[in-house]
Design a protein around this motif. Structure first.
Motif, PDB file in Angstrom:
ATOM      1  N   GLY A  69       0.809  -1.213   0.000  1.00 41.74           N
ATOM      2  CA  GLY A  69       0.000   0.000   0.000  1.00 41.74           C
ATOM      3  C   GLY A  69       0.840   1.260   0.000  1.00 41.74           C
ATOM      4  O   GLY A  69       2.077   1.230  -0.020  1.00 41.74           O
ATOM      5  N   TYR A  70       0.152   2.417   0.030  1.00 42.24           N
ATOM      6  CA  TYR A  70       0.826   3.715   0.018  1.00 42.24           C
ATOM      7  C   TYR A  70       1.987   3.763   1.024  1.00 42.24           C
ATOM      8  O   TYR A  70       1.835   3.392   2.186  1.00 42.24           O
ATOM      9  N   ALA A  71       3.132   4.256   0.566  1.00 43.87           N
ATOM     10  CA  ALA A  71       4.292   4.588   1.414  1.00 43.87           C
ATOM     11  C   ALA A  71       4.995   3.364   1.988  1.00 43.87           C
ATOM     12  O   ALA A  71       5.864   3.513   2.853  1.00 43.87           O
ATOM     13  N   THR A  72       4.687   2.178   1.503  1.00 48.02           N
ATOM     14  CA  THR A  72       5.348   0.987   2.027  1.00 48.02           C
ATOM     15  C   THR A  72       6.716   0.746   1.401  1.00 48.02           C
ATOM     16  O   THR A  72       7.573   0.112   2.022  1.00 48.02           O
ATOM     17  N   LEU A  73       6.938   1.221   0.164  1.00 49.24           N
ATOM     18  CA  LEU A  73       8.206   0.902  -0.481  1.00 49.24           C
ATOM     19  C   LEU A  73       9.414   1.456   0.286  1.00 49.24           C
ATOM     20  O   LEU A  73      10.395   0.725   0.475  1.00 49.24           O
ATOM     21  N   PRO A  74       9.421   2.711   0.746  1.00 49.47           N
ATOM     22  CA  PRO A  74      10.587   3.161   1.514  1.00 49.47           C
ATOM     23  C   PRO A  74      10.858   2.300   2.734  1.00 49.47           C
ATOM     24  O   PRO A  74      12.014   2.038   3.076  1.00 49.47           O
ATOM     25  N   ARG A  75       9.801   1.836   3.386  1.00 52.69           N
ATOM     26  CA  ARG A  75       9.972   0.941   4.538  1.00 52.69           C
ATOM     27  C   ARG A  75      10.581  -0.384   4.101  1.00 52.69           C
ATOM     28  O   ARG A  75      11.463  -0.927   4.759  1.00 52.69           O
ATOM     29  N   LEU A  76      10.094  -0.901   2.993  1.00 53.86           N
ATOM     30  CA  LEU A  76      10.609  -2.168   2.478  1.00 53.86           C
ATOM     31  C   LEU A  76      12.096  -2.055   2.149  1.00 53.86           C
ATOM     32  O   LEU A  76      12.892  -2.949   2.476  1.00 53.86           O
ATOM     33  N   LEU A  77      12.476  -0.944   1.513  1.00 52.05           N
ATOM     34  CA  LEU A  77      13.855  -0.783   1.070  1.00 52.05           C
ATOM     35  C   LEU A  77      14.824  -0.564   2.230  1.00 52.05           C
ATOM     36  O   LEU A  77      16.042  -0.648   2.044  1.00 52.05           O
ATOM     37  N   GLU A  78      14.318  -0.299   3.418  1.00 57.17           N
ATOM     38  CA  GLU A  78      15.168  -0.281   4.603  1.00 57.17           C
ATOM     39  C   GLU A  78      15.568  -1.687   5.021  1.00 57.17           C
ATOM     40  O   GLU A  78      16.528  -1.870   5.785  1.00 57.17           O
ATOM     41  N   LEU A  79      14.837  -2.692   4.519  1.00 57.59           N
ATOM     42  CA  LEU A  79      15.054  -4.080   4.925  1.00 57.59           C
ATOM     43  C   LEU A  79      15.708  -4.919   3.842  1.00 57.59           C
ATOM     44  O   LEU A  79      16.575  -5.748   4.139  1.00 57.59           O
ATOM     45  N   VAL A  80      15.280  -4.735   2.600  1.00 54.61           N
ATOM     46  CA  VAL A  80      15.784  -5.542   1.487  1.00 54.61           C
ATOM     47  C   VAL A  80      15.884  -4.658   0.248  1.00 54.61           C
ATOM     48  O   VAL A  80      15.238  -3.614   0.155  1.00 54.61           O
ATOM     49  N   HIS A  81      16.679  -5.093  -0.720  1.00 56.43           N
ATOM     50  CA  HIS A  81      16.707  -4.426  -2.010  1.00 56.43           C
ATOM     51  C   HIS A  81      15.476  -4.827  -2.818  1.00 56.43           C
ATOM     52  O   HIS A  81      14.920  -5.914  -2.638  1.00 56.43           O
ATOM     53  N   ALA A  82      15.073  -3.962  -3.727  1.00 54.73           N
ATOM     54  CA  ALA A  82      13.867  -4.233  -4.517  1.00 54.73           C
ATOM     55  C   ALA A  82      13.973  -5.558  -5.262  1.00 54.73           C
ATOM     56  O   ALA A  82      12.988  -6.311  -5.368  1.00 54.73           O
ATOM     57  N   GLU A  83      15.166  -5.856  -5.786  1.00 54.35           N
ATOM     58  CA  GLU A  83      15.326  -7.083  -6.566  1.00 54.35           C
ATOM     59  C   GLU A  83      15.315  -8.342  -5.707  1.00 54.35           C
ATOM     60  O   GLU A  83      15.278  -9.459  -6.232  1.00 54.35           O
ATOM     61  N   GLU A  84      15.339  -8.177  -4.374  1.00 56.30           N
ATOM     62  CA  GLU A  84      15.336  -9.337  -3.477  1.00 56.30           C
ATOM     63  C   GLU A  84      13.934  -9.794  -3.106  1.00 56.30           C
ATOM     64  O   GLU A  84      13.780 -10.818  -2.431  1.00 56.30           O
ATOM     65  N   VAL A  85      12.908  -9.071  -3.518  1.00 59.98           N
ATOM     66  CA  VAL A  85      11.533  -9.519  -3.314  1.00 59.98           C
ATOM     67  C   VAL A  85      11.250 -10.636  -4.312  1.00 59.98           C
ATOM     68  O   VAL A  85      11.493 -10.494  -5.514  1.00 59.98           O
TER      69      VAL A  85
END
Length: 247
Positions: A36-52
């Motif tokens: 949802g909205y604004a989740t990507l910056p939180r996600l990128l604090e944990l993993v790289h985008a290509e690691e999803v």
């Protein structure tokens, strides 16, 4: 199995927070549920985008899927883009998000894997069971099982007997709780309260209750207190950074 909450706001992200988003991991596989909205910056604090490794979306409201778009951009616009990201979604639910860019820019960045409510399928190490639950758009309750452990998630839902089936004996029941104890009449068919979530968790024998989709301005402590009126187990309100081992 482990869940990390990226956000737990309903409708729009409150200051410093994000809307529904959950990173669920097992045996090194990373499943993003409801970006949802604004989740990507939180996600990128944990993993790289290509690691999803895959994305699973409960329904097509933007507070549950809008950040799929920047996630795909973060993968597609690299010098060495990864393989196409499997996106598991109800038919048409992500169409508007995927149409935000010019034609062709993201077409190699994802592969749509459509499912219908009631379907059962596998995503990496997870067995996924789904239920059609009432909302203002088609919505799927999602039950993820891995190594005998169960995470059940409502998406957004109004009252339905199927919620009990979804939550039955789940180790963690992640339940929409837009309101603490009373849902306004004009939303009562499409949304739930923390009190209702507590009632469902108690009747279903869920091990833990995690309340999410709190509308901005809703006090988390009031929401937790309402759920505890019906459920004697462990209760928490979802917020960015909360992590729980399942099992």
């Amino acid at each position: 199995m482990r869940i990390t909450v990226l956000g737990g706001c309903g409708a729009w992200p409150a200051a410093g927070q994000a809307c529904s988003g959950y990173l669920v991991e097992h045996e090194g596989f990373r499943l993003l549920v409801d970006p949802g909205y604004a989740t990507l910056p939180r996600l990128l604090e944990l993993v790289h985008a290509e690691e999803v490794d895959a994305v699973l979306i409960s329904h097509g409201h933007p507070d549950h899927c809008a950040d799929l778009h920047p996630l795909l951009r973060a993968r597609a616009l690299r010098d060495d883009p990864p393989s196409a990201l499997p996106v598991h979604v109800l038919p048409g639910a992500a169409d508007r998000v995927l149409a935000l860019d010019r034609p062709g820019l993201l077409e190699d960045a994802y592969v749509l894997c459509e499912f219908a409510g009631g379907d059962r399928f596998e995503v990496g190490p997870f067995a996924v069971d789904t239920w059609s639950l009432p909302h203002s758009v088609p919505n799927a309750g999602l039950r993820l099982t891995a190594a005998g452990r169960v995470l059940a998630y409502t998406g957004d839902t109004g009252p339905s007997p199927a919620v009990l089936d979804l939550a039955q004996d789940a180790d963690v029941f992640l339940a929409e709780a837009s309101y603490p104890d009373r849902v306004p009449a004009d939303a009562a068919r499409h949304l739930s309260s923390a009190l209702q979530a507590g009632e469902h968790a108690a009747r279903a024998g869920a091990g833990r209750l995690l309340l999410t989709h709190l509308l901005p301005g809703t006090a988390p402590e009031a929401t937790v207190a309402a759920a505890r009126r019906a459920y004697a187990g462990e209760v928490a309100a979802a917020h960015g950074g909360l992590t729980a081992l399942i099992g």
